[in-house]
Design a protein around this motif. Sequence first.
Motif, short mmCIF file in Angstrom:
data_model
loop_
_atom_site.label_atom_id
_atom_site.label_comp_id
_atom_site.label_asym_id
_atom_site.label_seq_id
_atom_site.Cartn_x
_atom_site.Cartn_y
_atom_site.Cartn_z
N GLN A 35 -26.28 -16.39 -79.87
CA GLN A 35 -27.27 -15.28 -79.65
C GLN A 35 -26.82 -14.98 -78.10
N VAL A 36 -25.76 -16.16 -77.54
CA VAL A 36 -25.44 -15.20 -76.27
C VAL A 36 -24.55 -14.41 -74.98
N LYS A 37 -24.79 -13.70 -75.53
CA LYS A 37 -23.70 -12.55 -75.11
C LYS A 37 -23.22 -12.36 -73.62
N THR A 38 -24.39 -12.17 -73.06
CA THR A 38 -24.59 -12.24 -71.43
C THR A 38 -25.24 -13.39 -70.30
N ILE A 39 -24.28 -13.98 -69.24
CA ILE A 39 -24.61 -15.03 -68.62
C ILE A 39 -24.98 -14.01 -67.03
N ALA A 40 -25.58 -14.49 -66.13
CA ALA A 40 -25.90 -14.29 -65.11
C ALA A 40 -25.82 -15.73 -64.35
N ILE A 41 -24.58 -15.55 -63.30
CA ILE A 41 -24.73 -17.13 -62.17
C ILE A 41 -24.91 -17.02 -61.02
N VAL A 42 -25.76 -18.29 -61.19
CA VAL A 42 -26.35 -18.01 -59.27
C VAL A 42 -25.82 -19.12 -58.61
N LYS A 43 -25.24 -19.13 -57.61
CA LYS A 43 -24.53 -20.42 -56.98
C LYS A 43 -24.58 -20.38 -55.30
N HIS A 44 -24.59 -21.78 -54.80
CA HIS A 44 -24.28 -22.15 -53.22
C HIS A 44 -22.64 -21.64 -53.00
N ASP A 99 -16.42 -19.67 -73.33
CA ASP A 99 -16.18 -18.78 -74.04
C ASP A 99 -15.51 -17.35 -73.67
N LYS A 100 -14.46 -16.50 -73.94
CA LYS A 100 -14.21 -15.50 -73.39
C LYS A 100 -15.29 -14.32 -73.86
N LYS A 101 -15.70 -14.55 -74.77
CA LYS A 101 -16.54 -13.44 -76.20
C LYS A 101 -17.56 -13.52 -74.89
N ILE A 102 -18.14 -13.77 -74.35
CA ILE A 102 -19.47 -14.43 -72.95
C ILE A 102 -19.14 -13.62 -71.94
N LYS A 103 -19.92 -12.36 -71.79
CA LYS A 103 -19.76 -11.86 -70.77
C LYS A 103 -20.29 -12.19 -69.44
N VAL A 104 -19.77 -12.62 -68.33
CA VAL A 104 -20.59 -12.88 -66.54
C VAL A 104 -21.02 -11.53 -66.25
N VAL A 105 -22.17 -11.38 -65.89
CA VAL A 105 -23.00 -9.93 -65.69
C VAL A 105 -22.98 -9.55 -64.60
N ALA A 106 -22.96 -10.84 -63.51
CA ALA A 106 -23.64 -10.78 -62.27
C ALA A 106 -23.11 -12.49 -61.98
N THR A 107 -22.96 -12.31 -60.20
CA THR A 107 -22.80 -13.24 -60.05
C THR A 107 -23.56 -14.04 -58.40
N GLU A 108 -25.08 -14.00 -58.26
CA GLU A 108 -25.24 -14.20 -57.37
C GLU A 108 -25.04 -15.49 -55.92
N ASN A 129 -31.17 -8.28 -67.54
CA ASN A 129 -31.16 -8.64 -68.48
C ASN A 129 -30.29 -9.84 -69.21
N PRO A 130 -29.65 -10.71 -68.81
CA PRO A 130 -28.59 -11.84 -69.23
C PRO A 130 -29.42 -12.42 -70.55
N ASP A 131 -28.70 -13.37 -71.19
CA ASP A 131 -29.28 -13.99 -72.60
C ASP A 131 -29.58 -15.30 -71.79
N VAL A 132 -28.82 -15.93 -70.40
CA VAL A 132 -28.74 -17.22 -70.25
C VAL A 132 -28.99 -17.10 -68.55
#
Lengths: 395, 291
Positions: free
Chosen positions: A171-180, A197-206, A226-229
Amino acid sequence: MQALRRLSGLASIGLVLCVGGSAAWSAEPGIAPDKIKIGMFGPLTGPVSLWGYPINNGAIAVYNHVNATGGIYGRKIEVVDEDDACDPAKAVAAVKKLIVREDVFAIHGGTCSATVMAAKDDIIEAKMPYVVMAATLDKISSPVNKYIYTTTMPGSGDGSVMARFVASMPQVKTIAIVKHSDEWADTKADAFSAALDKKIKVVATEQIDRKVTDAVSQAVRIKQLNPDVVIAFTYPAETAVLLRDARKYGLTVPFVATTSVMDLADLSQRAGGVDVVKQVYAASFLASPPGSSASAKWDEIYKASFPNDKLQTLSFFGMSGALLVVDALRRAGPDLTREKFIQALETTKDLDAGPAYCKISITPENHQGCTQGTVWSFVDGKVVPVGATWIEPKQ
Amino acid sequence: MSELLTLIAAGLEVGSLYALMALGLVLIYRTQSIVNFAHGELLMAGAFVGYVAFQPMSWPFPVALVLAVLSSTLLGVAVERVVIRPLVNHPHATLAMATVGVSVAVRGAARLPFGSDILTFPPIISAAPVFIGSLVISAQTVLTIVLAVSISVAVFLLIWKTRLGREIRATQQNYLGAKVVGINTGKIYSSSWAVASAIGGAAGVLAAPLTLLYPDMGATFLLKGFAAAVLGGFGNPLGAIVGGIAIGILEKLVGAYFSTYLIEISPYVIIIVVVFVRPQGLFGRGQIVRV
């Protein structure tokens, strides 16, 4: 008289050839009938010595174990361990000393990527066979150089392991990334994005900076989306801050993190308890944590050499490289030369990497011996490997 | 709306700590015209002493707080007597460099017992955060704000309502005049450092559960405190408080509504903008030179 002069001249030339020839035969550096000298360098003083000792000691423990079981064709491995304090200038000095003064046969060392990069040119110039101890920067071993090899999973491998695991999570469709914002994080994040996987959408990169006081803004922003992961390309201290504030501000989704936090027990202490990190899945290049039944053999080998050391994940970091060196020395045969050793390194195939997850395979075109990893998480209060892909937890 | 309130609450929490840092910087600056680059280390010393008392020793938090304040106070007074007093007639740059030296030395000394690893100070109150819709407030946040405000009020009362405070202000305004009327200016110097260091120690033990403990932790707070003091008007205690809170809230809002990439650069931007637009800060007075 002239004949006598000619004779003595010929005798001199013969003597020079004889002595020179004999010197050339026995002058394969670092080799004696009873020993093979291996150079080592790493941070043994300064703040990073906290990592330097257990990492180097893991490799030394493997060499000691080989010596205790007969050595290699009657030769014992002698380690010359030099300090680089994780300082590029000191690393260059340490490597030069190993090459010129200690006259070692090969080098197995380097925990900090910056120090290895600084010493790389000297190693190549000296045509010194070199196996990386624990540094992860891709640029160290790629593009390929004849003299440089690694069994440490490079940063790009870290990102690929994470992407594969995320793709397998249900059920992972959206993710948010936190990085240095540094090369360390960028390498992993780029590899992650490429493998995702190109079906997974990156909703934010913080971004989260080093040594931050808090991660409130990041937690609030991500919670709104509200990302899934959440994917964290962060060092242990900042991961702890992020997890603590995520929990505080109601961000309760799973986190997938890099190998930098694979010591989840340590992360739980920093973040404020197992409850805070129970939804964290950390990439790992080790098969099992120290102290587990699967790692018992390697626990014992380490403890045999360093009975007073605390056993930790770092204790295993240098072992796979040492196993590669030992295997190549054996396959190079009793008449050991650097050329034969390099040839053996380049033909390594499916070698057992000890406590590491991978099987080591090296070819002339690829000197990164280990690119596979698994994922660790807390299950029933214990850190366990949960597999490279998602396995539904038992109810 | 509730996200906004959550961010403002978080900004108030961290901003009140920046305000305490700025207040300590301002007190020393007003008395001796020194920018104390070692002020972050006074915070760090307080945080570590508080950690030792609260964690390994398991003493109650009030005891940890008092010990942290006392240790930072002693350290600050020692720095003033041993390093600053002998150099007091030297140029400001020399004094500033002396505090840089103290900063490096104290950080180095902290590494001897604590190493460079990062320690965690648990929340003083372990109650779960309260959720009102999306508004999140933790007991720790409330406690930090209340204690920081109490400390600030106590410092203002000390400065404005006590004899020592009057003497400090007199020395700040006119050093020679204060000497002429019999004020022991040496004692005033030590007192100013003691008060500023005590504030730093208190800020350290309040900051400890919010952030992580490591010997270099003071640098981050020093920078934010410095930005707060510049924004408020370097030399104005009320400005320091307002500046600290403003920066705390601003960095949370900038991070949440614009970009997290801007959080850490926002203090630098504030310093640059204030220096260009209003060099005397929000509450400072423009310098008037008699010609």
